[in-house]
Design a protein around this motif. Structure first.
Motif, PDB file in Angstrom:
ATOM      1  N   UNK A  16       0.844  -1.200   0.000  1.00  0.00           N
ATOM      2  CA  UNK A  16       0.000   0.000   0.000  1.00  0.00           C
ATOM      3  C   UNK A  16       0.873   1.242   0.000  1.00  0.00           C
ATOM      4  N   UNK A  17       0.362   2.284  -0.641  1.00  0.00           N
ATOM      5  CA  UNK A  17       1.008   3.584  -0.585  1.00  0.00           C
ATOM      6  C   UNK A  17       0.221   4.556   0.267  1.00  0.00           C
ATOM      7  N   UNK A  18      -0.838   4.054   0.914  1.00  0.00           N
ATOM      8  CA  UNK A  18      -1.700   4.904   1.739  1.00  0.00           C
ATOM      9  C   UNK A  18      -1.209   4.897   3.180  1.00  0.00           C
ATOM     10  N   UNK A  19      -0.884   6.053   3.711  1.00  0.00           N
ATOM     11  CA  UNK A  19      -0.405   6.134   5.087  1.00  0.00           C
ATOM     12  C   UNK A  19      -1.459   5.656   6.090  1.00  0.00           C
ATOM     13  N   UNK A  20      -2.748   6.051   5.952  1.00  0.00           N
ATOM     14  CA  UNK A  20      -3.750   5.561   6.904  1.00  0.00           C
ATOM     15  C   UNK A  20      -3.891   4.034   6.878  1.00  0.00           C
ATOM     16  N   UNK A  21      -3.901   3.430   5.679  1.00  0.00           N
ATOM     17  CA  UNK A  21      -3.996   1.973   5.600  1.00  0.00           C
ATOM     18  C   UNK A  21      -2.736   1.316   6.149  1.00  0.00           C
ATOM     19  N   UNK A  22      -1.580   1.891   5.847  1.00  0.00           N
ATOM     20  CA  UNK A  22      -0.327   1.355   6.358  1.00  0.00           C
ATOM     21  C   UNK A  22      -0.339   1.339   7.883  1.00  0.00           C
ATOM     22  N   UNK A  23      -0.730   2.442   8.499  1.00  0.00           N
ATOM     23  CA  UNK A  23      -0.768   2.518   9.958  1.00  0.00           C
ATOM     24  C   UNK A  23      -1.760   1.517  10.542  1.00  0.00           C
ATOM     25  N   UNK A  24      -2.922   1.393   9.910  1.00  0.00           N
ATOM     26  CA  UNK A  24      -3.956   0.498  10.430  1.00  0.00           C
ATOM     27  C   UNK A  24      -3.511  -0.960  10.388  1.00  0.00           C
ATOM     28  N   UNK A  25      -2.906  -1.376   9.266  1.00  0.00           N
ATOM     29  CA  UNK A  25      -2.487  -2.779   9.134  1.00  0.00           C
ATOM     30  C   UNK A  25      -1.258  -3.069  10.002  1.00  0.00           C
ATOM     31  N   UNK A  26      -0.339  -2.129  10.090  1.00  0.00           N
ATOM     32  CA  UNK A  26       0.829  -2.333  10.948  1.00  0.00           C
ATOM     33  C   UNK A  26       0.416  -2.502  12.404  1.00  0.00           C
ATOM     34  N   UNK A  27      -0.603  -1.770  12.829  1.00  0.00           N
ATOM     35  CA  UNK A  27      -1.096  -1.922  14.200  1.00  0.00           C
ATOM     36  C   UNK A  27      -1.630  -3.337  14.428  1.00  0.00           C
ATOM     37  N   UNK A  28      -2.366  -3.866  13.470  1.00  0.00           N
ATOM     38  CA  UNK A  28      -2.904  -5.220  13.593  1.00  0.00           C
ATOM     39  C   UNK A  28      -1.787  -6.261  13.524  1.00  0.00           C
ATOM     40  N   UNK A  29      -0.786  -6.010  12.695  1.00  0.00           N
ATOM     41  CA  UNK A  29       0.358  -6.922  12.632  1.00  0.00           C
ATOM     42  C   UNK A  29       1.095  -6.966  13.969  1.00  0.00           C
ATOM     43  N   UNK A  30       1.239  -5.802  14.600  1.00  0.00           N
ATOM     44  CA  UNK A  30       1.908  -5.759  15.899  1.00  0.00           C
ATOM     45  C   UNK A  30       1.133  -6.577  16.919  1.00  0.00           C
ATOM     46  N   UNK A  31      -0.197  -6.487  16.876  1.00  0.00           N
ATOM     47  CA  UNK A  31      -1.018  -7.278  17.787  1.00  0.00           C
ATOM     48  C   UNK A  31      -0.883  -8.767  17.546  1.00  0.00           C
ATOM     49  N   UNK A  32      -0.623  -9.159  16.292  1.00  0.00           N
ATOM     50  CA  UNK A  32      -0.458 -10.576  15.954  1.00  0.00           C
ATOM     51  C   UNK A  32       0.973 -11.049  16.160  1.00  0.00           C
ATOM     52  N   UNK A  33       1.868 -10.126  16.502  1.00  0.00           N
ATOM     53  CA  UNK A  33       3.259 -10.513  16.754  1.00  0.00           C
ATOM     54  C   UNK A  33       4.054 -10.784  15.490  1.00  0.00           C
ATOM     55  N   UNK A  34       3.703 -10.120  14.384  1.00  0.00           N
ATOM     56  CA  UNK A  34       4.427 -10.338  13.131  1.00  0.00           C
ATOM     57  C   UNK A  34       4.900  -9.007  12.559  1.00  0.00           C
ATOM     58  N   UNK A  35       5.962  -9.068  11.777  1.00  0.00           N
ATOM     59  CA  UNK A  35       6.479  -7.889  11.093  1.00  0.00           C
ATOM     60  C   UNK A  35       6.361  -8.124   9.588  1.00  0.00           C
TER      61      UNK A  35
END
Length: 362
Positions: A16-35
């Motif tokens: 994604x090139x969208x900052x809002x989508x990037x932030x939203x998915x990265x937050x969920x990835x952090x909750x799942x313990x993945x990078x």
């Protein structure tokens, strides 16, 4: 044993090139313990496309006139910040996407996929539960010894076994294993957690004793974990272990019922005396309302009831018997673990495991 857990699952791919989508998915990835591997557009993602555990595409990159041809694969999701136009759906189908998720409305759905793929596991481990028919029956000792037997088998086959302490008043299964000083997560660290947990993150954080992972209660904590927490923890650890052995309290609270309902086999340990059998009758009636496979291990006592009579009275299959043995108590006091010496408990544990292992692996 089921196939062993892959300790190094592949990473998700986020495009994604969208900052809002990037932030939203990265937050969920952090909750799942993945990078995740992050790419701003599909062309840059080509090198990571086939090897990713799951592909998450931002709706911003799905422009039909610039989307490159990519190999068809499973586990492709599209995420958007609002309900997308029809053109997004058609392009999503063209790249093989299985779902189009709108965030934050579909946060839970995406978090579940990320956690599942992060754990690198397609099946849930069987649960083997133990409960005492009365106080002092020795269910905790047998549960720990069986878990150690299973872990010994798993080490030769690459599997992984977890012993879970389901009784906050039991003193801690880590004491039985001589692992009370080992660093790692205990129930007190998890009691206030909410939502989906990463099994992989839990697995890395649990203490181990001689190769056996354990989730124990700390001394002094008396309140059981909420049923929602136990459900989330049990779901997570089953994704990343090959067997989960649970020592349960006799008085089934909400948390214990969560375990019993998921147990492939539930073992009731009963002493061979009239009062023990009388007390076990109520326990058996309660667990049988939730478990479809309940069996009994009889703890023999000099001058006590015959083991087959105890099993017949409780109307349960007799799984094994175990004799009184002060050597086991001394082994626990010295912190050497339940299998360190030739004790009656060790012999019974090996008998139980040799019987149940083929069934649980089926």
């Amino acid at each position: 044993m089921p196939p062993s857990y892959d300790a190094v699952p592949s990473r998700p791919l986020l495009v994604t090139g969208s900052e809002p989508l990037l932030d939203a998915v990265l937050r969920l990835c952090a909750g799942a313990g993945v990078e995740p591997v992050v790419c701003p557009e599909l062309g840059a993602a080509r090198a990571h496309w086939t090897g990713a555990s799951v592909v998450v595409l931002g709706a911003d990159v799905l422009l039909a006139d610039v989307a490159p041809a990519l190999e068809r694969r499973g586990d492709v999701l599209v995420v958007a910040g609002a309900d997308p136009p029809p053109s997004t759906w058609s392009t999503a189908l063209a790249v093989g996407a299985e779902q189009v998720l709108v965030l934050p409305r579909d946060d839970d759905a995406l978090a579940e996929v990320l956690a599942d793929r992060a754990d690198g596991r397609a099946h849930d481990a069987p649960v083997l539960a133990f409960v005492g028919g009365c106080g002092g029956a020795g269910a905790s000792s047998l549960a720990a010894a069986v878990a150690c037997c299973a872990a010994g088998d798993a080490r030769s086959g690459g599997g992984d076994v977890l012993l879970v302490d389901g009784d906050p008043l039991g003193g801690g299964v880590d004491l039985l294993l001589g692992g009370e000083g080992v660093e790692g997560l205990r129930w007190g660290d998890l009691a206030s957690t909410h939502g989906r947990l990463s099994g992989a993150a839990l697995r890395r954080s649990l203490p181990r004793s001689d190769g056996l992972a354990m989730l124990s209660w700390e001394r002094g904590i008396t309140d059981p974990a909420p049923g929602e927490v136990v459900r989330s923890v049990l779901t997570a650890v089953r994704r990343v272990h090959d067997l989960v052995v649970v020592d349960l309290p006799r008085h089934l609270d909400e948390a214990a019922v969560e375990v019993v309902a998921r147990a492939a086999v539930l073992v009731v340990v009963v002493p061979a005396d009239v009062r023990g059998v009388g007390a076990a009758t109520g326990v058996v009636r309660r667990v049988s309302a939730w478990s479809t496979d309940v069996r009994v291990v009889v703890r023999r006592r000099r001058g006590g009831l015959p083991a087959d009579l105890v099993a017949e009275t409780l109307d349960l299959p007799l799984l094994a018997t175990v004799g009184e043995d002060p050597r086991f108590r001394r082994a626990v006091e010295e912190g050497v673990g339940p299998l360190a010496r030739r004790t009656a408990v060790r012999a019974a544990a090996r008998s139980v495991w040799s019987t149940l292992a083929p069934e649980l692996a089926a």
